[in-house]
Design an enzyme around this catalytic site. Structure first.
Site, PDB file in Angstrom:
ATOM      1  N   LYS A 113       0.871  -1.171   0.000  1.00 38.00           N
ATOM      2  CA  LYS A 113       0.000   0.000   0.000  1.00 38.00           C
ATOM      3  C   LYS A 113       0.911   1.225   0.000  1.00 38.00           C
ATOM      4  O   LYS A 113       1.646   1.473   0.942  1.00 38.00           O
ATOM      5  CB  LYS A 113      -0.899   0.025   1.227  1.00 38.00           C
ATOM      6  CG  LYS A 113      -1.842   1.218   1.202  1.00 38.00           C
ATOM      7  CD  LYS A 113      -2.945   1.123   2.220  1.00 38.00           C
ATOM      8  CE  LYS A 113      -4.075   2.098   1.918  1.00 38.00           C
ATOM      9  NZ  LYS A 113      -3.668   3.498   1.922  1.00 38.00           N
ATOM     10  N   CYS A 422      16.795  35.747  17.476  1.00 36.22           N
ATOM     11  CA  CYS A 422      17.806  36.461  18.237  1.00 36.22           C
ATOM     12  C   CYS A 422      18.611  37.211  17.185  1.00 36.22           C
ATOM     13  O   CYS A 422      19.091  36.614  16.227  1.00 36.22           O
ATOM     14  CB  CYS A 422      18.703  35.458  18.965  1.00 36.22           C
ATOM     15  SG  CYS A 422      20.213  36.228  19.562  1.00 36.22           S
TER      16      CYS A 422
END
Ligand code: IVH
Length: 661
Positions: A113, A422
């Site tokens: 599958k 930052c």
């Protein structure tokens, strides 16, 4: 038939056969080089002889012009889904129900599958006319142009094909391409694809088929909708017919006769799962005989004659102990989930990425929550969901830090992105990442200087920026624990060796925002020397291909920063001398600037640009008085108007090729 026409047909046949042998029979017969050479010859002949146009020619697989949106497409027969089972007990129930309806004389076809995107291809009189997504099962989207670019999708069926065929299959992306795609998305600060299926879907739902064409998608056919003009008694025979018609099926397919055979096949396939180049998430079992399929019929939206037997999910349930915040090279603060360790698919998972604040909000996740963690291939584990029923009331809201966890400077956010940053360029966390990037394989490629080393050197304060790497001596390194004389010498040699790296590597190594390897190469080719690059103006940067305003401004910001300039100065003082790179091929176009517009008959824009660059020419994105030539393809727009205003010379693709010759 003229000799040209027969050569064209011969080439088409050879190329189609090569694809067929490669994808369907899995027996490649010609090399990629040979394929490319034949392809090129065909392109040229077709171009010179448009009267022999054939929409099913292998050259039609390069992708047409972009669309505005996808049109809707109604399937002749609905595209159904499969019922899922997860255990041998459930398998027994299913098997018994089959036997109760059709007796004991039946067989089963088992196959993988695929975890991809369901697709339907319609072939009318052997020609691919429509490809569409599943949509709601009744109506999907018409994605024909994109699907046509997939090499394993034939534009024309072979052999004794049916007059009408709706074939269904799965479009998949290779795990490695999926990861590369995500790496690029990290670089461009775009949201990541959660799994290969989403990546396949995202690639098919591109309005520009040329983007799809670059994604290396693949197709496996597994079932049909409406079919006219073909006879077969079993699912197995249908699979064989698929192959005769040139449609790719999966070789990991088996005829099974009992529950124990099914169980054994399930285990076999599961064992191969990790090593397959694409994702599968179970097996599909189909009653083999068509007469039995008809007897069993359908229930709601699923066939009663088929079932998906799924592998145990690569998922686990565990506790979110804490959230740490990491600072990356560009200063982005990323939340990382610290988990109670849990085994998933044979791997111990201790942390997972939470991406960004939006993701935290979308999950509604809190510290001490019980969470579902999923591993998709080799990707960093993801948190799928929160099991809110397990809450005790002691959960804590996750707060993004106001200050950088490393340097304690204020963290900033802006309206146009979700990231927290930052912005202290001297932040130690950023520095570690910056240095790791500088030393990494694709940048300066300092052999032996891995992440661990950099952490140690930083901790011992032996390095503090790029240039200090070049001050390291074997004696200094030997003062570190467990560092032998030979290896210390070796590392220093490796560092010294990179002084003469090429300019493209050097520019990439600097870690300028948005400047990936490719952009660095284009910059190195354009500017030639480090000095010229460092003194580039905005206008000049914008002349470099693939450099738009965002990138140009990031570069300018970097090169005009005093600290950065000083650091580069220091590198030069230490003897770092990035070498200029030469475009391969020649210098016939040296000093000439080109702009490409519209769709060229045979070359993609990238190919045309590469051709120009490889002969020393420059390719830029917009027409100005500095442009020497405009290479014009079909549907050229405003660039052509502008070029005419400025009196820029125009060239066709042929003209360009002639110039190069
Ligand atoms: S046969 C129901 N075979 O799984 C129609 N389907 O939930 C019969 N799928 O959307 C489909 N691998 O696209 C079949 N080997 C396979 C499959 C497969 C994946 C997909 C299919 C469908 C979904 C069903």
């Amino acid at each position: 038939m003229s000799s040209t026409q027969s050569r064209i047909e011969q080439l088409r046949k050879q190329l189609n056969d090569a694809n067929y042998r490669y994808y369907v029979l899995d027996q490649p017969t010609i090399s990629d080089e040979k394929y490319d050479a034949l392809f090129k010859e065909l392109l040229e002949l077709e171009k010179a002889h448009p009267e022999y146009l054939d929409l099913a020619s292998p050259t039609q697989k390069v992708g047409g012009p972009p669309l505005d949106k996808f049109s809707k497409y109604r399937h002749r027969e609905p595209m159904l889904s499969l019922q899922n089972i997860y255990s041998s007990e459930e398998l027994t129930d299913f098997y018994d129900r089959w036997a109760a309806v059709i007796g004991n004389d039946f067989s089963i076809v088992g196959e993988p599958k695929f975890d991809g995107l369901a697709i339907e291809l319609v072939y009318e009189n052997g020609l691919l006319t429509v490809a569409s997504t599943r949509g709601d099962g009744e109506t999907g989207e018409n994605v024909t142009e994109n699907v046509k670019t997939i090499r394993s999708v034939p534009l024309k069926l072979r052999g004794d094909y049916p007059s009408l065929l709706e074939v269904r299959g799965e479009i998949i992306i290779l795990k490695e391409d999926f990861e590369k795609l995500n790496r690029d998305r990290v670089k461009n600060e775009e949201p990541l694809f959660a799994n290969p299926r989403n990546a396949a879907a995202g690639s098919i739902r591109q309005l520009d088929p040329k983007i799809t064409a670059k994604r290396h998608l693949d197709l496996f056919c597994h079932s049909i909708g409406k079919i006219e003009g073909a006879r077969f008694k079993t699912q197995w025979e249908l699979g064989e017919l698929f192959k005769d018609w040139g449609l790719r099926t999966h070789s990991l397919k088996k005829k099974l006769h009992s529950q124990s055979e099914i169980q054994k096949f399930f285990t076999e396939v599961e064992e191969q799962r990790e090593s397959l180049p694409y994702e599968i998430d179970g097996i599909v079992l189909k009653v083999n005989e068509m007469k039995h399929q008809r007897e069993l019929g359908f229930v709601a939206r699923s066939p009663r004659w088929a079932v998906a037997y799924k592998f145990k999910a690569q998922e686990g349930v565990t506790l979110l102990k804490d959230v740490h915040f990491q600072v990356g090279r560009t200063g982005v603060v990323t939340p990382v989930a610290v988990l109670e360790p849990v085994w998933i698919g044979g791997v111990e998972v201790k942390s997972a990425t939470l991406h960004n604040e939006d993701q935290i909000k979308a999950l509604g996740i809190k510290i001490h929550d019980t969470v579902v963690v999923k591993r998709a291939g080799d990707v960093i584990p993801n948190i799928q969901s929160v099991i809110t029923e397990k809450r005790t009331g002691k959960e804590k809201t996750i707060h993004f830090p106001k200050h950088c966890p490393s340097c304690k400077d204020a963290v900033v956010t802006s309206d146009d992105e979700v990231a927290h940053r930052c912005i202290n360029v001297a932040c130690p966390a950023r520095l570690a990442e910056t240095l790791k990037h500088f030393a990494s394989k694709r940048a300066m490629n300092i052999e032996g200087l891995g992440d661990k080393w950099i952490d140690i050197l930083l901790e011992k304060k032996l390095i503090h920026h790029f240039s200090s790497l070049y001050d390291l001596t074997p004696e200094l390194l030997q003062t570190l624990e467990r560092q032998g004389e030979r290896s210390a010498q070796k590392l220093c040699d490796a560092i010294q060796k990179t002084k003469s790296n090429t300019l493209d590597r050097f520019i990439f190594a600097l870690g300028i925002r948005f400047v990936g390897e490719r952009t660095a190469e284009l910059l190195a080719l354009h500017f030639g020397t480090l000095n010229k690059f460092l003194n580039a103006s905005e206008a000049e940067l914008l002349h470099v291909e693939e450099v738009g305003e965002k990138v140009a401004s990031a570069i300018l910001q970097f090169i005009s920063d005093k600290k950065n300039r000083n650091e580069i100065e220091r590198l030069i003082e230490k003897g770092v001398r990035p070498k200029s790179i030469q475009a391969h091929g020649g210098t016939t176009l040296q000093g000439k600037t080109f702009v490409i517009t519209g769709t060229l008959p045979s070359l993609s824009r990238d190919e045309a640009a590469n051709l120009i660059r490889s002969h020393g020419g420059k390719v830029t994105g917009s027409v100005s008085k500095n442009t020497d030539y405009l290479v014009v393809g079909e549907d050229a727009g405003s660039k052509l108007t502008k070029a005419r205003e400025l009196g820029v010379k125009e060239l066709s693709e042929e003209g360009l090729k002639a110039l190069v010759r």
